[in-house]
Design an enzyme around this catalytic site. Structure first.
Site, PDB file in Angstrom:
ATOM      1  N   HIS A 158      16.563 -24.590 -45.501  1.00 28.22           N
ATOM      2  CA  HIS A 158      17.777 -24.973 -44.773  1.00 28.22           C
ATOM      3  C   HIS A 158      18.624 -23.723 -44.478  1.00 28.22           C
ATOM      4  CE1 HIS A 158      20.274 -27.907 -43.018  1.00 28.22           C
ATOM      5  NE2 HIS A 158      20.067 -28.888 -43.870  1.00 28.22           N
ATOM      6  N   SER A 160      21.457 -21.015 -44.674  1.00 24.46           N
ATOM      7  CA  SER A 160      21.964 -20.424 -45.921  1.00 24.46           C
ATOM      8  C   SER A 160      23.392 -20.853 -46.257  1.00 24.46           C
ATOM      9  CB  SER A 160      21.882 -18.898 -45.835  1.00 24.46           C
ATOM     10  OG  SER A 160      20.530 -18.507 -45.802  1.00 24.46           O
ATOM     11  N   GLU A 231      13.087 -26.947 -31.705  1.00 24.51           N
ATOM     12  CA  GLU A 231      14.291 -27.571 -31.136  1.00 24.51           C
ATOM     13  C   GLU A 231      15.361 -26.494 -31.094  1.00 24.51           C
ATOM     14  OE1 GLU A 231      14.476 -30.466 -29.973  1.00 24.51           O
ATOM     15  OE2 GLU A 231      12.942 -31.691 -30.941  1.00 24.51           O
ATOM     16  N   CYS A 265      23.910 -28.883 -30.337  1.00 21.16           N
ATOM     17  CA  CYS A 265      22.980 -28.376 -29.323  1.00 21.16           C
ATOM     18  C   CYS A 265      23.064 -29.205 -28.051  1.00 21.16           C
ATOM     19  CB  CYS A 265      21.560 -28.389 -29.879  1.00 21.16           C
ATOM     20  SG  CYS A 265      21.063 -29.992 -30.512  1.00 21.16           S
TER      21      CYS A 265
HETATM   22  P1  NAP Z   1      19.854 -20.027 -36.455  1.00 19.97           P
HETATM   23  O1  NAP Z   1      20.601 -18.810 -36.780  1.00 19.97           O
HETATM   24  O2  NAP Z   1      18.631 -19.928 -35.660  1.00 19.97           O
HETATM   25  O3  NAP Z   1      19.559 -20.748 -37.858  1.00 19.97           O
HETATM   26  C1  NAP Z   1      18.782 -21.912 -37.945  1.00 19.97           C
HETATM   27  C2  NAP Z   1      17.816 -21.775 -39.101  1.00 19.97           C
HETATM   28  O4  NAP Z   1      16.875 -20.752 -38.803  1.00 19.97           O
HETATM   29  C3  NAP Z   1      18.467 -21.373 -40.404  1.00 19.97           C
HETATM   30  O5  NAP Z   1      17.800 -21.990 -41.472  1.00 19.97           O
HETATM   31  C4  NAP Z   1      18.268 -19.871 -40.428  1.00 19.97           C
HETATM   32  O6  NAP Z   1      18.293 -19.347 -41.727  1.00 19.97           O
HETATM   33  C5  NAP Z   1      16.905 -19.746 -39.814  1.00 19.97           C
HETATM   34  N1  NAP Z   1      16.644 -18.484 -39.140  1.00 19.97           N
HETATM   35  C6  NAP Z   1      17.501 -17.710 -38.446  1.00 19.97           C
HETATM   36  N2  NAP Z   1      16.863 -16.650 -37.923  1.00 19.97           N
HETATM   37  C7  NAP Z   1      15.568 -16.744 -38.305  1.00 19.97           C
HETATM   38  C8  NAP Z   1      14.407 -15.948 -38.087  1.00 19.97           C
HETATM   39  N3  NAP Z   1      14.455 -14.839 -37.363  1.00 19.97           N
HETATM   40  N4  NAP Z   1      13.249 -16.348 -38.633  1.00 19.97           N
HETATM   41  C9  NAP Z   1      13.174 -17.479 -39.359  1.00 19.97           C
HETATM   42  N5  NAP Z   1      14.240 -18.268 -39.599  1.00 19.97           N
HETATM   43  C10 NAP Z   1      15.422 -17.921 -39.079  1.00 19.97           C
HETATM   44  O7  NAP Z   1      20.746 -21.088 -35.722  1.00 19.97           O
HETATM   45  P2  NAP Z   1      22.298 -21.312 -35.873  1.00 19.97           P
HETATM   46  O8  NAP Z   1      22.947 -20.342 -34.982  1.00 19.97           O
HETATM   47  O9  NAP Z   1      22.716 -21.355 -37.277  1.00 19.97           O
HETATM   48  O10 NAP Z   1      22.377 -22.796 -35.309  1.00 19.97           O
HETATM   49  C11 NAP Z   1      22.820 -23.074 -34.068  1.00 19.97           C
HETATM   50  C12 NAP Z   1      21.698 -23.055 -33.054  1.00 19.97           C
HETATM   51  O11 NAP Z   1      20.808 -24.131 -33.304  1.00 19.97           O
HETATM   52  C13 NAP Z   1      22.244 -23.285 -31.674  1.00 19.97           C
HETATM   53  O12 NAP Z   1      21.558 -22.501 -30.744  1.00 19.97           O
HETATM   54  C14 NAP Z   1      21.957 -24.751 -31.439  1.00 19.97           C
HETATM   55  O13 NAP Z   1      21.930 -25.138 -30.113  1.00 19.97           O
HETATM   56  C15 NAP Z   1      20.643 -24.888 -32.118  1.00 19.97           C
HETATM   57  N6  NAP Z   1      20.364 -26.299 -32.418  1.00 19.97           N
HETATM   58  C16 NAP Z   1      19.379 -26.932 -31.721  1.00 19.97           C
HETATM   59  C17 NAP Z   1      19.139 -28.273 -31.949  1.00 19.97           C
HETATM   60  C18 NAP Z   1      18.070 -29.023 -31.215  1.00 19.97           C
HETATM   61  O14 NAP Z   1      17.702 -30.102 -31.655  1.00 19.97           O
HETATM   62  N7  NAP Z   1      17.529 -28.520 -30.119  1.00 19.97           N
HETATM   63  C19 NAP Z   1      19.910 -28.954 -32.873  1.00 19.97           C
HETATM   64  C20 NAP Z   1      20.915 -28.260 -33.559  1.00 19.97           C
HETATM   65  C21 NAP Z   1      21.127 -26.926 -33.319  1.00 19.97           C
HETATM   66  P3  NAP Z   1      19.612 -18.597 -42.303  1.00 19.97           P
HETATM   67  O15 NAP Z   1      20.708 -19.588 -42.315  1.00 19.97           O
HETATM   68  O16 NAP Z   1      19.184 -18.175 -43.661  1.00 19.97           O
HETATM   69  O17 NAP Z   1      19.886 -17.448 -41.376  1.00 19.97           O
END
Ligand code: NAP
Length: 469
Positions: A158, A160, A231, A265
């Site tokens: 999940h 962090s 997603e 999102c």
């Molecule tokens: P994020 O930085 O990509 O984080 C999401 C998850 O991915 C976290 O568990 C994060 O871990 C992990 N993560 C981040 N960078 C990674 C990498 N390089 N390799 C592997 N895992 C990685 O996303 P966010 O900014 O927190 O969340 C918002 C984004 O999610 C927005 O772009 C939103 O639109 C999108 N979203 C999409 C949907 C959909 O259904 N399409 C739904 C909700 C949100 P850490 O927390 O440990 O960094």
């Protein structure tokens, strides 16, 4: 990013956690593989019973787990409790329907020279789920409920900043009766994802998150030849045409942009309005956005709480500042208040041009960009002019216009005279940089299944003609 609960209302770090060691990750992966061997031998009926027990637990514990989510990421308590109940509904939906969705699919036995021929859905094994903080329970549940009902096991990495919600999820399914290890939370940073995904016991991965994380996981999974569902982000259009009920469109637009403190999102982010109703819509929209109550997310009357992280707020501020520097007009909001916590007000920006970041980037906060167009085709062109294609909203009272938009919008969903929402009954996912694959509905439970062709003959030469491949 440290694994910690930080209250976004104050910025205070409340609790920190150590990431699992390599040995602990290895042991958890082993438990997942063991639980898979056990789970795949259980009946749909048995799994449905456990899944309904998970729904019961969620309903009974909605106040506590709702408050936990609010504490960790700032969504209003009202929205958090609704999210818990929505998760319970999804558990029941897959408990009721999984067996039908995964029933054998008969094929034309005669045409393939068999006595019987059909396709059978079977689970793949342990699946890594990398999830975001914005709907900390729902995003994980959209994966967990169908995956477990199909007989897969889950390893949840999940975000962090929601470790306590993650730990709750990691215990929920075992408490409901599923075999120990069937669904586990791994408290790890994103740097551990590659190691987990390259483990041969892990068969697939799903990510809900940003485009960057999606590209990274897809690259690893590509090398490993493992199935992924992604997603990712969105910059959903909300088209308003003159025949629509403008007051209603402005009311729903306000909810669509401010829900979850603007961090969804599928939030409408770009409001594309026909010039004939532009002033009427913008005036009503600005009035509504300005009237939202921003405050303590634990309070009943609050519409909008703080953003979840300091970095998230900085990103939004930079995008608005960039637009303003290049000539955009801020119609309301646009400046953070003084004091602690990651607050940002509901904001409406007009006069946007293609050189501004907001034009093509996702804005993950309560900031609406409004655009003026002179025709439905111009609206469509602008709606499709981003790298994303997640959801889309179309407001018109004309059925021909509606059909034109339903066909023309490059998106995984179109909601006409409403706002995009996820339902267990409808497929959910995107196109273009919003990702691929689908969650929810029958499509969602089939993503992590092996669709096995079964051909049963009588021996002899049956089927020999088509043995070319
Ligand atoms: P994020 O930085 O990509 O984080 C999401 C998850 O991915 C976290 O568990 C994060 O871990 C992990 N993560 C981040 N960078 C990674 C990498 N390089 N390799 C592997 N895992 C990685 O996303 P966010 O900014 O927190 O969340 C918002 C984004 O999610 C927005 O772009 C939103 O639109 C999108 N979203 C999409 C949907 C959909 O259904 N399409 C739904 C909700 C949100 P850490 O927390 O440990 O960094």
């Amino acid at each position: 990013m440290p694994i910690a609960t930080t209250n976004p209302v104050t910025g205070e770090v409340l609790k920190t956690f150590d990431a699992l060691t390599d040995e602990e990750i290895d042991a958890a992966t082993g438990r997942s593989a063991d639980a898979f061997r056990e789970l795949r031998g259980t009946t749909f009926e048995q799994r449905a019973q456990w899944m309904r027990a998970a729904a019961d637990l969620l309903e009974a514990e909605q106040d506590d787990v709702g408050a936990l989510m609010t504490l960790e990421m700032g969504k209003t308590l009202t929205a958090a409790k609704a999210e818990v109940l929505k998760c319970a509904k999804a558990c029941r939906y897959y408990a009721d329907n999984a067996e039908t969705f995964l029933a054998d699919e008969p094929a034309d036995a005669e045409a393939v020279g068999a006595l019987r021929a059909y396709a059978r859905y079977q689970p793949l094994g342990p699946v890594l789920a990398v999830m975001p903080w914005n709907f900390p329970l729902w995003q994980a549940m959209r994966f967990a409920a169908p995956a477990l009902m199909a007989g897969n096991t889950g390893l949840l990495k999940h975000a962090s900043n929601v470790p306590q919600t993650a730990l709750y999820l990691g215990e929920l399914f075992a408490r409901a009766g599923f075999p120990a290890g069937a669904f586990q939370t791994l408290l790890v940073g994103s740097d551990a994802v590659e190691k987990i995904l390259t483990d041969s016991r892990v068969r697939a991965a799903t990510l809900t998150g940003s485009e960057g994380a999606g590209r990274s996981i897809a690259a690893i999974a590509g090398r490993e030849l493992k199935k992924t569902v992604l997603e990712l982000g969105g910059s959903d259009p909300f088209i308003v045409l003159p025949s629509a009920d403008i007051a209603e469109a402005a009311r729903v637009a306000t909810t669509a942009r401010s829900q979850n403190n603007g961090q969804s999102c599928i939030a409408a982010k770009r409001f594309i309005v026909h010039t004939d109703v532009y002033d009427e819509f913008v005036n009503a929209f600005v009035t509504n956005m300005s009237a939202l109550t921003v405050g303590d997310p634990m309070s009943d009357g609050t519409d909008v709480g703080p953003l979840a992280t300091e970095q998230g707020r900085a990103d939004v501020e930079e995008q608005v500042a960039d637009a303003v520097a290049k000539g955009a007009t801020v119609r309301c909001g646009g400046a953070r208040p003084d004091g602690d916590g990651w607050w940002y007000p509901p904001t409406v920006v007009t006069d946007l041009t293609p050189d501004m970041r907001m034009y093509a980037e996702e804005v993950f906060g309560p900031v609406a960009g409004v655009y003026r167009v002179t025709s439905i085709d111009e609206a469509l062109e602008l709606a499709n002019a981003t790298p994303y294609g997640l959801g889309s909203n179309a407001w018109t009272d004309d059925s021909l216009e509606a059909e034109h938009l339903i066909d023309g919008l490059d998106a995984g969903a179109v909601f006409v005279n409403g706002m995009v929402t996820s339902y267990p009954q409808l497929p959910f996912g995107g196109v273009k940089a919003s990702g691929y694959g689908r969650e929810l509905s029958a499509a969602g439970i089939r993503e992590f299944c092996n669709l096995k062709a079964v051909w049963v003959g009588a021996g002899g030469d049956a089927g020999i003609d088509d043995k070319t491949e």
